[in-house]
Scaffold this motif. Structure first.
Motif, short mmCIF file in Angstrom:
data_model
loop_
_atom_site.label_atom_id
_atom_site.label_comp_id
_atom_site.label_asym_id
_atom_site.label_seq_id
_atom_site.Cartn_x
_atom_site.Cartn_y
_atom_site.Cartn_z
N LYS A 64 -122.29 25.64 -22.90
CA LYS A 64 -120.87 25.97 -22.66
C LYS A 64 -120.68 27.40 -22.15
N VAL A 65 -121.46 28.32 -22.72
CA VAL A 65 -121.33 29.72 -22.32
C VAL A 65 -122.73 30.29 -22.12
N LEU A 66 -122.90 31.07 -21.05
CA LEU A 66 -124.17 31.74 -20.78
C LEU A 66 -123.95 33.25 -20.89
N GLY A 67 -125.00 33.96 -21.32
CA GLY A 67 -124.85 35.41 -21.42
C GLY A 67 -126.06 36.12 -20.86
N THR A 68 -125.87 37.37 -20.43
CA THR A 68 -127.01 38.19 -20.03
C THR A 68 -126.84 39.60 -20.58
N VAL A 69 -127.96 40.28 -20.74
CA VAL A 69 -127.96 41.64 -21.27
C VAL A 69 -129.25 42.35 -20.92
N GLY A 70 -129.18 43.66 -20.82
CA GLY A 70 -130.39 44.46 -20.72
C GLY A 70 -130.44 45.34 -19.49
N GLU A 71 -129.87 44.88 -18.41
CA GLU A 71 -129.91 45.65 -17.16
C GLU A 71 -128.86 45.03 -16.23
N PRO A 72 -128.54 45.73 -15.15
CA PRO A 72 -127.61 45.13 -14.21
C PRO A 72 -128.22 43.84 -13.67
N ILE A 73 -127.42 42.80 -13.58
CA ILE A 73 -127.93 41.54 -13.02
C ILE A 73 -127.57 41.51 -11.54
N ASN A 74 -128.58 41.24 -10.70
CA ASN A 74 -128.30 41.19 -9.27
C ASN A 74 -127.50 39.93 -8.98
N PRO A 75 -126.53 40.01 -8.05
CA PRO A 75 -125.65 38.87 -7.79
C PRO A 75 -126.42 37.59 -7.48
N GLU A 76 -127.57 37.69 -6.85
CA GLU A 76 -128.33 36.49 -6.52
C GLU A 76 -128.78 35.76 -7.79
N ALA A 77 -129.28 36.53 -8.76
CA ALA A 77 -129.70 35.93 -10.03
C ALA A 77 -128.48 35.40 -10.79
N TRP A 78 -127.38 36.14 -10.72
CA TRP A 78 -126.15 35.69 -11.38
C TRP A 78 -125.73 34.33 -10.85
N LEU A 79 -125.74 34.19 -9.51
CA LEU A 79 -125.29 32.95 -8.89
C LEU A 79 -126.21 31.78 -9.22
N TRP A 80 -127.51 32.07 -9.32
CA TRP A 80 -128.46 31.02 -9.68
C TRP A 80 -128.21 30.56 -11.12
N TYR A 81 -128.04 31.52 -11.99
CA TYR A 81 -127.75 31.25 -13.40
C TYR A 81 -126.48 30.40 -13.50
N TYR A 82 -125.47 30.80 -12.73
CA TYR A 82 -124.17 30.15 -12.78
C TYR A 82 -124.22 28.73 -12.20
N SER A 83 -124.82 28.62 -11.03
CA SER A 83 -124.73 27.31 -10.37
C SER A 83 -125.86 26.38 -10.76
N ARG A 129 -120.20 25.25 -14.61
CA ARG A 129 -119.34 24.81 -15.69
C ARG A 129 -119.19 25.92 -16.74
N CYS A 130 -120.22 26.76 -16.82
CA CYS A 130 -120.28 27.72 -17.93
C CYS A 130 -119.97 29.14 -17.45
N PRO A 131 -119.00 29.78 -18.07
CA PRO A 131 -118.79 31.20 -17.76
C PRO A 131 -120.02 32.02 -18.16
N ILE A 132 -120.24 33.12 -17.44
CA ILE A 132 -121.35 34.02 -17.78
C ILE A 132 -120.77 35.30 -18.37
N VAL A 133 -121.21 35.66 -19.56
CA VAL A 133 -120.82 36.96 -20.10
C VAL A 133 -121.94 37.97 -19.84
N ASP A 134 -121.67 38.87 -18.89
CA ASP A 134 -122.63 39.93 -18.57
C ASP A 134 -122.26 41.11 -19.46
N THR A 135 -123.06 41.30 -20.52
CA THR A 135 -122.68 42.24 -21.58
C THR A 135 -123.40 43.57 -21.40
N PHE A 136 -122.64 44.61 -21.15
CA PHE A 136 -123.23 45.95 -21.07
C PHE A 136 -123.08 46.62 -22.43
N TRP A 137 -124.21 47.11 -22.96
CA TRP A 137 -124.17 47.90 -24.20
C TRP A 137 -125.51 48.58 -24.39
#
Ligand code: WT7
Length: 683
Positions: free
Chosen positions: A415-434, A440-448
């Motif tokens: 239902k929900v996907l998340g990433t953390v640790g470094e900036p995610i390049n848009p290409e990897a983001w789009l692959w993760y998403y699609s 279907r799943c929003p991606i939470v790109d969490t900076f901390w």
């Protein structure tokens, strides 16, 4: 390829997919956010009421000073209130919320087929038992305990047992070397170490007890106060039958290995022997909200790791609240965070945050590519994982193998996907998403950061329209600003230093035993602000984009290393006179290490020497820090005052001839030479 326009496109969450969302729309987020920063006492005060306090706080809810020019930096949330975090995570979930039979963790071993689970009640009992063991070993409130374990349930048990008796845990990632472990044991002056016999990571055997023994030896030589080592029998956990086969079906490799570590009865004790007979009841130590909870080491730009210290009350409410909102936690969720507990993500979002919410999580011992590259997706299907949190480096790695291994598995529970640790390049983001999330799943790109204890900039899954590569907006209680070099706050579209203007409950309180360094590193450059060390851009829509580190740090596979730390490991080699390390782009790891070395008289730069140097860094720090490139430099470019210009070395490593102003260099002639003798990608 990602088209340039793609970054500007908004990906809107589909609210019908998360109908029960805690924050169902952007205006809803904005209302909550406004309250959290304008009335932090009330906002966090209401949240604190959801936890158990032995004694309620009476004084001010928050007291702090962020300005070095006005005196000592300090942050206190709810000082005077008393509680126990372990009690809140376990006893309350079992006794008050009746979650005793709920699974706390599904443990998935390195080998498929090797798995187990633990309920909240069982976890409470084990934690109480181990807390009693620790007390019987003389561990008291305020003592430090180092934990050097693979991703097994005992790691969680050990952490929570420390928290129960008010001892501070210092978890050291099981991929670190004996030197790194020793350094961390000495820095916090810990009295007890918890480790395991050995474990497998993929098909690689890690003989953990051997490494721990070496660290203990080194510590002893340096006058450490370490007295005891408790050893979990992990690889040799089950009985092996007389004919040498496993007694368990299906047979799993870990059971068939009999790893013998030398045993020192004065120091070593088996975990299972100490646990047998220990009581399953244990009165928690009631701690002040501002008492120390744990230390976690992170790389510092001076080269020595920094012992980031978090305290009980603020960390508890911040980890719990961010987990709830950022993953939109629901009781029926099965949540999986792939981070190792040796990093802060594993502390906040595998241990404290999920348990505080009564969540069911997956704890995975292995690696994404073993026994095949579909392992992650097969685990997701096995446990019907709903919320999945991983790192860009893992996504890029799996992307390499294409869609097929992903599509072989259903993933329909997600239902929900998340990433953390470094900036995610848009290409990897789009692959993760699609591909992974099937749009279907929003991606939470969490900076901390380790220092922030929890999420700082992040989308909320049902509320925030996403832009691939942007960590979007601040989490509750977080007030970001972008500063210019001269410390001016920049409004609107801007790029500069990312800072935070007021404390949130999860902020670190100090560097263990090094308060002056804490003040210098995080508060001195811009008085009145917490300085992240990251560069950041705000776009016209107010979205935040992390542009990377702006100090001498580099981010390899989502983990920070300092150039100074690697340089000092290189300098310990007899052949090396001077070393300069810079970050270099890497397709999977994000960044990697490119090292320049000058040699002492009488030494020659050979393949043999490069291998030795790589080995040396690996042994001093750990496999993560293994340099990708080592280039011989007859001398290094320096300013007239003798400072190595890493800015120029970074460009040489990348073969970028656009050097800008080099007039400040003492010997510009060396640059041409270094360009001509660059390492190619063959090394
Ligand atoms: C540094 C902190 C926080 C847990 C893992 C790392 C970088 C982290 C993101 C992100 C861009 C990110 C920053 C930060 N970073 N998450 N979503 N987007 N950069 O913890 O080892 O303390 O590293 O990781 O540079 O300062 P850490």
């Amino acid at each position: 390829m990602v088209l340039p326009g793609e970054q500007a496109r908004l990906y809107r969450p589909r609210p019908e997919l998360l109908p029960a969302a805690h924050v169902p729309s952007l205006p809803h987020y904005q209302r909550l956010y406004q309250r959290s920063v304008e009335e932090p006492h009330e906002f966090w005060g209401d949240i604190a009421k959801e936890f158990y306090w032995k004694r309620q706080h009476t004084g001010p809810f928050l007291k702090y000073n962020f300005d070095v020019t006005k005196g000592k930096i300090f942050i206190e949330w709810m000082k005077g209130a008393t509680t126990n975090i372990c009690y809140n995570l376990l006893d309350r979930n079992v006794n008050e919320k009746k979650l005793g039979d709920k699974v706390a963790f599904y443990w998935e071993g390195n080998e498929p087929g090797d798995s187990t689970k633990i309920t909240y009640r069982e976890l409470l009992h084990k934690v109480c038992q181990f807390a009693n063991v620790l007390r019987s070993q003389g561990v008291k409130k305020g003592d430090r305990v180092s934990i050097y374990l693979p991703m097994i349930l005992e790691l969680v048990v050990a952490m929570l047992a420390c928290a129960r008796i008010g001892a501070l845990h210092s978890v050291v990632f099981a991929g670190f070397s004996a030197d790194s472990l020793c350094e961390r044991i000495l820095d916090c002056g810990c009295s007890l170490l918890i480790t395991a016999d050995a474990f497998y990571r993929g098909d690689k055997l890690v003989n953990l007890k051997h490494i721990a023994d070496e660290a203990i030896r080194k510590c002893k030589d340096r006058g450490s106060s370490l007295k005891k080592c408790i050893v979990v029998k992990h690889l040799g956990r089950e009985e092996i039958t007389v004919d040498g086969t496993c007694s368990k079906s299906p047979p799993v490799k870990r059971l068939c290995q009999d790893v013998q570590a030398p045993w020192n009865p004065d120091v070593d004790a088996w975990w299972h022997e100490l646990m047998s007979g220990a009581s399953t009841e244990c009165e928690p130590e009631w701690c002040d909200a501002e008492d120390e909870l744990f230390i976690l080491y992170t790389s510092g730009s001076t080269g020595k790791p920094k012992g980031v210290l978090h305290t009980v009350g603020g960390y508890m409410i911040f980890a719990a609240t961010s987990f709830k909102y950022v993953f939109d936690y629901q009781p029926e969720d099965v949540y999986w965070c792939t981070a190792d507990i040796g990093w802060i993500t594993g502390h906040s979002y595998l241990t404290y945050g999920p348990l505080a919410n009564g969540a069911t999580s997956v704890l995975f011992e292995g690696v994404p590519t073993y026994p095949d590259v579909g392992r992650m997706w097969s685990i997701i299907d096995k446990y019907k994982v709903t919320k999945f949190y991983t790192a860009p480096t893992a996504i890029r790695l799996l992307m390499k193998y294409g869609e097929k291994p992903v599509k072989k598995h259903s993933r329909k529970s997600l239902k929900v996907l998340g990433t953390v640790g470094e900036p995610i390049n848009p290409e990897a983001w789009l692959w993760y998403y699609s591909v992974v999330g099937e749009e279907r799943c929003p991606i939470v790109d969490t900076f901390w950061q380790t220092e922030t204890g929890g999420h700082m900039l992040t989308p909320l899954p049902a509320a925030t329209p996403m832009k691939p590569g942007s960590a979007t907006f601040p989490f509750f209680g977080v007030v970001p600003a972008i500063l210019s070099e001269s410390g001016e706050e920049l409004e609107g579209e801007a790029e500069g230093y990312l800072v935070f203007k007021q404390p949130w409950p999860g902020i670190m309180r100090t560097l263990y035993g090094k308060h002056p360094q804490f003040e210098t590193v995080y508060f001195k450059k811009f008085p009145g602000y917490y300085v992240t060390g990251d560069g950041c851009r705000r776009d016209k829509d107010g979205y935040y984009w992390i542009t990377g580190r702006i100090d001498d740090m580099l981010n390899v596979s989502g983990h920070l290393l300092s150039t100074a730390e690697v340089e000092s490991a290189l300098l310990e080699h007899a052949a090396v006179a001077e070393a300069a390390v810079v970050s270099h782009p890497h397709p999977l790891k994000g960044e990697c290490l490119y090292c320049f070395v000058t040699l002492r008289e009488g030494h020659e730069f050979t393949k043999n020497l490069t291998d030795e140097l790589k080995k040396q860094v690996r042994e001093k720090i750990g496999p993560i820090a293994t340099p990708d490139y080592i280039q011989y430099a007859p001398s290094l470019p320096k300013t007239r005052s003798g400072k190595i210009t890493r800015r120029i070395l970074r460009k040489i490593a990348k073969n970028d001839q656009d050097l800008g102003d080099i007039s400040t260099l003492a010997d510009p002639g060396i640059i041409k030479h270094l360009f001509n003798s660059r390492c190619d990608t063959k090394q």
